[in-house]
Design a protein around this motif. Structure first.
Motif, PDB file in Angstrom:
ATOM      1  N   LEU A 109      -3.070   5.551   3.591  1.00 52.71           N
ATOM      2  CA  LEU A 109      -1.883   5.306   2.750  1.00 52.71           C
ATOM      3  C   LEU A 109      -1.131   4.420   3.244  1.00 52.71           C
ATOM      4  N   ASN A 110      -0.891   2.542   2.848  1.00 47.43           N
ATOM      5  CA  ASN A 110       0.324   2.147   3.481  1.00 47.43           C
ATOM      6  C   ASN A 110       1.024   1.651   2.725  1.00 47.43           C
ATOM      7  N   ALA A 111       2.642   2.606   2.690  1.00 50.57           N
ATOM      8  CA  ALA A 111       3.295   1.417   1.703  1.00 50.57           C
ATOM      9  C   ALA A 111       4.235   0.405   2.421  1.00 50.57           C
ATOM     10  N   TYR A 112       4.468  -0.018   1.945  1.00 45.97           N
ATOM     11  CA  TYR A 112       5.224  -1.823   2.173  1.00 45.97           C
ATOM     12  C   TYR A 112       7.227  -1.527   1.909  1.00 45.97           C
ATOM     13  N   PHE A 113       7.833  -1.814   2.731  1.00 41.80           N
ATOM     14  CA  PHE A 113       9.200  -1.847   2.202  1.00 41.80           C
ATOM     15  C   PHE A 113       9.589  -3.315   2.606  1.00 41.80           C
ATOM     16  N   SER A 114      10.583  -3.418   2.374  1.00 42.74           N
ATOM     17  CA  SER A 114      11.418  -4.327   2.960  1.00 42.74           C
ATOM     18  C   SER A 114      12.316  -3.509   4.241  1.00 42.74           C
ATOM     19  N   PRO A 115      12.623  -4.483   4.826  1.00 44.36           N
ATOM     20  CA  PRO A 115      13.776  -4.459   6.083  1.00 44.36           C
ATOM     21  C   PRO A 115      14.804  -3.658   5.430  1.00 44.36           C
ATOM     22  N   THR A 116      15.121  -1.729   5.870  1.00 43.13           N
ATOM     23  CA  THR A 116      16.955  -1.652   5.538  1.00 43.13           C
ATOM     24  C   THR A 116      16.988  -1.596   7.393  1.00 43.13           C
ATOM     25  N   LEU A 117      18.471  -1.140   7.541  1.00 44.30           N
ATOM     26  CA  LEU A 117      18.854  -0.301   8.698  1.00 44.30           C
ATOM     27  C   LEU A 117      19.029   1.237   8.368  1.00 44.30           C
ATOM     28  N   THR A 146       5.458  -9.411  -0.467  1.00 44.57           N
ATOM     29  CA  THR A 146       3.830  -9.083  -2.187  1.00 44.57           C
ATOM     30  C   THR A 146       4.051  -9.800  -3.305  1.00 44.57           C
ATOM     31  N   GLY A 147       5.344  -9.411  -4.143  1.00 44.48           N
ATOM     32  CA  GLY A 147       6.166  -9.101  -5.196  1.00 44.48           C
ATOM     33  C   GLY A 147       7.325  -8.603  -5.628  1.00 44.48           C
ATOM     34  N   SER A 148       7.107  -8.405  -6.770  1.00 51.86           N
ATOM     35  CA  SER A 148       8.802  -7.770  -7.383  1.00 51.86           C
ATOM     36  C   SER A 148       7.878  -6.056  -6.445  1.00 51.86           C
ATOM     37  N   ALA A 149       9.464  -5.205  -6.214  1.00 49.27           N
ATOM     38  CA  ALA A 149      10.287  -4.408  -5.614  1.00 49.27           C
ATOM     39  C   ALA A 149      10.321  -3.568  -6.375  1.00 49.27           C
ATOM     40  N   ILE A 150      10.773  -1.719  -6.360  1.00 51.30           N
ATOM     41  CA  ILE A 150      11.028  -1.741  -6.850  1.00 51.30           C
ATOM     42  C   ILE A 150      12.044  -0.442  -6.135  1.00 51.30           C
ATOM     43  N   THR A 151      12.943   0.337  -6.797  1.00 50.31           N
ATOM     44  CA  THR A 151      14.031   0.939  -6.155  1.00 50.31           C
ATOM     45  C   THR A 151      14.479   2.115  -6.951  1.00 50.31           C
ATOM     46  N   PRO A 152      15.014   3.179  -6.132  1.00 49.88           N
ATOM     47  CA  PRO A 152      15.891   4.077  -7.522  1.00 49.88           C
ATOM     48  C   PRO A 152      17.223   3.613  -7.458  1.00 49.88           C
ATOM     49  N   PHE A 153      18.076   3.793  -8.474  1.00 49.53           N
ATOM     50  CA  PHE A 153      19.291   3.702  -8.745  1.00 49.53           C
ATOM     51  C   PHE A 153      20.547   4.783  -9.431  1.00 49.53           C
ATOM     52  N   TYR A 178     -10.874   0.196  -0.818  1.00 50.91           N
ATOM     53  CA  TYR A 178      -9.947  -0.088  -0.536  1.00 50.91           C
ATOM     54  C   TYR A 178      -9.276  -0.389  -2.028  1.00 50.91           C
ATOM     55  N   VAL A 179      -8.341   0.404  -1.704  1.00 48.08           N
ATOM     56  CA  VAL A 179      -6.815   0.705  -3.467  1.00 48.08           C
ATOM     57  C   VAL A 179      -6.071  -0.295  -3.568  1.00 48.08           C
ATOM     58  N   ALA A 180      -5.526  -1.748  -3.888  1.00 45.82           N
ATOM     59  CA  ALA A 180      -4.768  -2.353  -4.054  1.00 45.82           C
ATOM     60  C   ALA A 180      -3.398  -2.078  -4.920  1.00 45.82           C
ATOM     61  N   ILE A 181      -2.685  -1.498  -4.596  1.00 43.28           N
ATOM     62  CA  ILE A 181      -1.622  -1.327  -5.468  1.00 43.28           C
ATOM     63  C   ILE A 181       0.084  -2.120  -5.844  1.00 43.28           C
ATOM     64  N   ASP A 182       0.413  -2.929  -6.445  1.00 39.67           N
ATOM     65  CA  ASP A 182       1.477  -3.602  -6.375  1.00 39.67           C
ATOM     66  C   ASP A 182       2.967  -1.881  -6.796  1.00 39.67           C
TER      67      ASP A 182
END
Length: 201
Positions: free
Chosen positions: A128-136, A91-98, A63-67
């Motif tokens: 590769l599992n990518a985790y996202f906050s729910p969005t419509l 799981t912690g802080s998120a990152i997003t483009p602006f 496994y490799v785990a990355i925030d």
């Protein structure tokens, strides 16, 4: 259906304190473990050069785990920048483009992207599992929001984040109940050692 309940009706219960019964085992009853299997962890940490700097990750026990916010490199381009959202997500802080109103970007070497450097001790196919906050899928399109991902110089895979949301309240309820959308892609590592995950908006 019968139910049994245990509880107190006022603060001074129970009326008498009672220590649970303790039983001792003789010292010679302890036997050494018979399992002789190797419990040593497999790790690629020894492959990381000693002069490496920044956020670097390595495989351990397959496994490799990355925030997301712990990227090795962020490429800002075309007026688009990456921003960390502290404590946002499961799981912690998120990152997003602006800005969030930026037009669709084609995944190229110089387009906005995040890079994550990691080391593996073998070569194999992996998920590769990518985790996202729910969005419509607020534009109600067939593709929904999309991202692209690649390992090293492989062709980017374009993935829809939320196209399943179209008139499907069941899946939205599941995303919100779990506080996550998980998207999975399959990749092939051709050799052990250093690799780069590239993630495009």
């Amino acid at each position: 259906m019968d139910q049994a309940h245990i509880g107190y009706t006022y603060w001074q219960q129970p009326a008498r304190q009672r220590m649970p019964e303790i039983k001792y085992l003789p010292a010679d009853s302890i036997k050494p473990p018979t399992d002789e299997s190797d419990t040593t962890s497999l790790t690629a940490v020894h492959l990381i050069p000693k002069n490496s700097k920044g956020n670097i990750f390595y495989e351990q026990d397959t496994y490799v785990a990355i925030d997301a916010a712990h990227y090795t490199k962020a490429v800002n381009a075309n007026g688009i920048t990456w921003k960390i959202l502290p404590d946002h997500g499961r799981t912690g802080s998120a990152i997003t483009p602006f800005p969030v109103t930026a037009v669709v970007q084609k995944p190229t070497v110089n387009s906005p992207q995040l890079q994550y450097e990691f080391y593996t001790y073998n070569a194999d196919t992996f998920r590769l599992n990518a985790y996202f906050s729910p969005t419509l899928n607020f534009h109600n399109t067939e593709t929904g929001l999309q991202y692209a991902v690649a390992i090293d110089d492989d062709e980017p895979q374009i993935v829809s984040l939320n196209k399943e949301d179209n008139n499907n309240t069941g899946i939205w309820n599941r995303w919100v109940g779990n506080n996550i959308i998980i998207k999975t892609t399959s990749h092939k590592i051709k050799k052990p050692g250093k690799h780069i995950i590239k993630y495009w908006m």
